[in-house]
Write a protein that holds these residues in place. Structure first.
Motif, PDB file in Angstrom:
ATOM      1  N   GLY A   1      44.635 -32.461  15.874  1.00 59.66           N
ATOM      2  CA  GLY A   1      46.020 -32.192  16.222  1.00 59.66           C
ATOM      3  C   GLY A   1      46.161 -30.797  16.809  1.00 59.66           C
ATOM      4  O   GLY A   1      45.228 -30.257  17.394  1.00 59.66           O
ATOM      5  N   ASP A   2      47.306 -30.192  16.614  1.00 53.91           N
ATOM      6  CA  ASP A   2      47.587 -28.852  17.124  1.00 53.91           C
ATOM      7  C   ASP A   2      47.163 -27.824  16.079  1.00 53.91           C
ATOM      8  O   ASP A   2      47.952 -27.408  15.244  1.00 53.91           O
ATOM      9  CB  ASP A   2      49.067 -28.718  17.451  1.00 53.91           C
ATOM     10  CG  ASP A   2      49.408 -27.404  18.136  1.00 53.91           C
ATOM     11  OD1 ASP A   2      48.512 -26.563  18.319  1.00 53.91           O
ATOM     12  OD2 ASP A   2      50.590 -27.214  18.486  1.00 53.91           O
ATOM     13  N   GLY A   3      45.885 -27.443  16.079  1.00 54.55           N
ATOM     14  CA  GLY A   3      45.379 -26.447  15.146  1.00 54.55           C
ATOM     15  C   GLY A   3      44.922 -27.002  13.816  1.00 54.55           C
ATOM     16  O   GLY A   3      44.644 -26.251  12.887  1.00 54.55           O
ATOM     17  N   TYR A   4      44.875 -28.294  13.683  1.00 59.11           N
ATOM     18  CA  TYR A   4      44.385 -28.901  12.439  1.00 59.11           C
ATOM     19  C   TYR A   4      43.580 -30.154  12.772  1.00 59.11           C
ATOM     20  O   TYR A   4      43.627 -30.664  13.895  1.00 59.11           O
ATOM     21  CB  TYR A   4      45.538 -29.239  11.482  1.00 59.11           C
ATOM     22  CG  TYR A   4      46.321 -30.455  11.881  1.00 59.11           C
ATOM     23  CD1 TYR A   4      46.116 -31.673  11.240  1.00 59.11           C
ATOM     24  CD2 TYR A   4      47.256 -30.408  12.900  1.00 59.11           C
ATOM     25  CE1 TYR A   4      46.819 -32.797  11.612  1.00 59.11           C
ATOM     26  CE2 TYR A   4      47.971 -31.522  13.274  1.00 59.11           C
ATOM     27  CZ  TYR A   4      47.747 -32.717  12.627  1.00 59.11           C
ATOM     28  OH  TYR A   4      48.445 -33.842  13.000  1.00 59.11           O
ATOM     29  N   SER A   5      42.822 -30.632  11.787  1.00 59.23           N
ATOM     30  CA  SER A   5      41.969 -31.789  11.999  1.00 59.23           C
ATOM     31  C   SER A   5      41.978 -32.691  10.773  1.00 59.23           C
ATOM     32  O   SER A   5      42.249 -32.248   9.661  1.00 59.23           O
ATOM     33  CB  SER A   5      40.528 -31.340  12.262  1.00 59.23           C
ATOM     34  OG  SER A   5      40.467 -30.480  13.378  1.00 59.23           O
TER      35      SER A   5
ATOM     36  N   CYS B   1      46.106 -38.242  14.853  1.00 62.59           N
ATOM     37  CA  CYS B   1      46.873 -36.996  14.774  1.00 62.59           C
ATOM     38  C   CYS B   1      47.776 -36.869  15.989  1.00 62.59           C
ATOM     39  O   CYS B   1      47.353 -37.111  17.115  1.00 62.59           O
ATOM     40  CB  CYS B   1      45.949 -35.777  14.783  1.00 62.59           C
ATOM     41  SG  CYS B   1      45.015 -35.526  13.286  1.00 62.59           S
ATOM     42  N   GLY B   2      49.001 -36.420  15.754  1.00 67.36           N
ATOM     43  CA  GLY B   2      49.893 -35.990  16.818  1.00 67.36           C
ATOM     44  C   GLY B   2      49.875 -34.472  16.848  1.00 67.36           C
ATOM     45  O   GLY B   2      48.940 -33.839  16.362  1.00 67.36           O
ATOM     46  N   ARG B   3      50.924 -33.876  17.378  1.00 66.79           N
ATOM     47  CA  ARG B   3      50.970 -32.422  17.460  1.00 66.79           C
ATOM     48  C   ARG B   3      50.945 -31.786  16.074  1.00 66.79           C
ATOM     49  O   ARG B   3      50.134 -30.914  15.809  1.00 66.79           O
ATOM     50  CB  ARG B   3      52.209 -31.979  18.232  1.00 66.79           C
ATOM     51  CG  ARG B   3      52.316 -30.473  18.328  1.00 66.79           C
ATOM     52  CD  ARG B   3      53.399 -30.000  19.247  1.00 66.79           C
ATOM     53  NE  ARG B   3      54.635 -30.737  19.083  1.00 66.79           N
ATOM     54  CZ  ARG B   3      55.553 -30.838  20.035  1.00 66.79           C
ATOM     55  NH1 ARG B   3      55.380 -30.270  21.187  1.00 66.79           N
ATOM     56  NH2 ARG B   3      56.659 -31.511  19.824  1.00 66.79           N
TER      57      ARG B   3
ATOM     58  N   ALA C   1      48.458 -45.047  16.299  1.00 68.58           N
ATOM     59  CA  ALA C   1      48.268 -44.005  17.303  1.00 68.58           C
ATOM     60  C   ALA C   1      49.312 -42.925  17.068  1.00 68.58           C
ATOM     61  O   ALA C   1      50.369 -43.178  16.494  1.00 68.58           O
ATOM     62  CB  ALA C   1      48.399 -44.566  18.714  1.00 68.58           C
ATOM     63  N   ALA C   2      49.002 -41.716  17.514  1.00 70.22           N
ATOM     64  CA  ALA C   2      49.949 -40.607  17.418  1.00 70.22           C
ATOM     65  C   ALA C   2      49.802 -39.743  18.657  1.00 70.22           C
ATOM     66  O   ALA C   2      48.708 -39.594  19.209  1.00 70.22           O
ATOM     67  CB  ALA C   2      49.677 -39.774  16.161  1.00 70.22           C
ATOM     68  N   TYR C   3      50.928 -39.183  19.105  1.00 69.40           N
ATOM     69  CA  TYR C   3      50.922 -38.266  20.240  1.00 69.40           C
ATOM     70  C   TYR C   3      52.181 -37.417  20.148  1.00 69.40           C
ATOM     71  O   TYR C   3      53.254 -37.944  19.858  1.00 69.40           O
ATOM     72  CB  TYR C   3      50.893 -39.017  21.564  1.00 69.40           C
ATOM     73  CG  TYR C   3      50.988 -38.088  22.744  1.00 69.40           C
ATOM     74  CD1 TYR C   3      49.882 -37.361  23.149  1.00 69.40           C
ATOM     75  CD2 TYR C   3      52.179 -37.903  23.417  1.00 69.40           C
ATOM     76  CE1 TYR C   3      49.955 -36.479  24.210  1.00 69.40           C
ATOM     77  CE2 TYR C   3      52.271 -37.033  24.480  1.00 69.40           C
ATOM     78  CZ  TYR C   3      51.161 -36.325  24.877  1.00 69.40           C
ATOM     79  OH  TYR C   3      51.234 -35.443  25.916  1.00 69.40           O
TER      80      TYR C   3
END
Length: 176
Positions: free
Chosen positions: A84-88, A122-124, A159-161
């Motif tokens: 994601g945005d800075g995480y996993s 993961c999304g943002r 799904a994620a976005y």
């Protein structure tokens, strides 16, 4: 930036490299999956280990002083990865989850527990995980461990976005 998996098991990257997204990419082979976050990427090796590169690319056992949930020992038991945005998020072969990195919206602290997960996305700043029973569990931004069931039918894919999570369900012979 972009990341792709070549048929030979090597990683191919292109696009922005201001945070090491391209120049720090591994050059060896042996990968079976890749995931792309905002400023970092992940690679899953054949042996089940995770390689990370770019900004905020620490593996779960490398994290020091950041939030994390799950084992912090080097592992070779992962079967799926998401960034994601800075995480996993990583899914172990036993169906449990490991998360690490930015926790601004509970991406790490609110990680669901259990060993019945079969897929992750993961999304943002939010994630979704699919349980064996077809239930989707959401956490992170705007979510607090909510579970969503596609009643009376089960989700078969997720799904994620951005700030969105989606589920695909099968109804008879149709998928919707």
């Amino acid at each position: 930036h972009n990341v792709a998996l070549h048929g030979s098991g090597t990683v191919v990257t292109w696009g922005d490299t201001s945070r090491g997204q391209r120049h720090d990419a591994p050059t060896s082979g042996g990968f079976v999956a890749v995931a792309c976050g905002r400023h970092h990427s992940l690679g899953l090796r054949e042996d089940g280990s995770v390689v990370a590169w770019g900004k905020a690319a620490r593996r779960p056992w490398d994290v020091q002083g950041e939030e994390r949930r799950g084992s912090v020992e080097a592992e070779t038991s992962f079967v799926s990865i998401a960034a994601g945005d800075g995480y996993s998020v990583a899914l172990r072969g036993d169906g449990s989850l490991v998360t690490w990195g930015d926790n601004s919206y509970g991406q790490v602290d609110d990680t669901p527990t259990g060993n019945d997960f079969v897929a992750i996305a993961c999304g943002r700043s939010q994630s979704v995980a699919l349980r064996e029973d077809g239930t989707a569990v959401l956490w992170g931004r705007r979510w607090a461990g909510d579970s969503v069931a596609a009643k009376p039918h089960k989700f078969v894919a997720i799904a994620a976005y951005g700030d969105r999570c989606r589920g695909l369900r099968q109804v008879g012979g149709n998928v919707s």
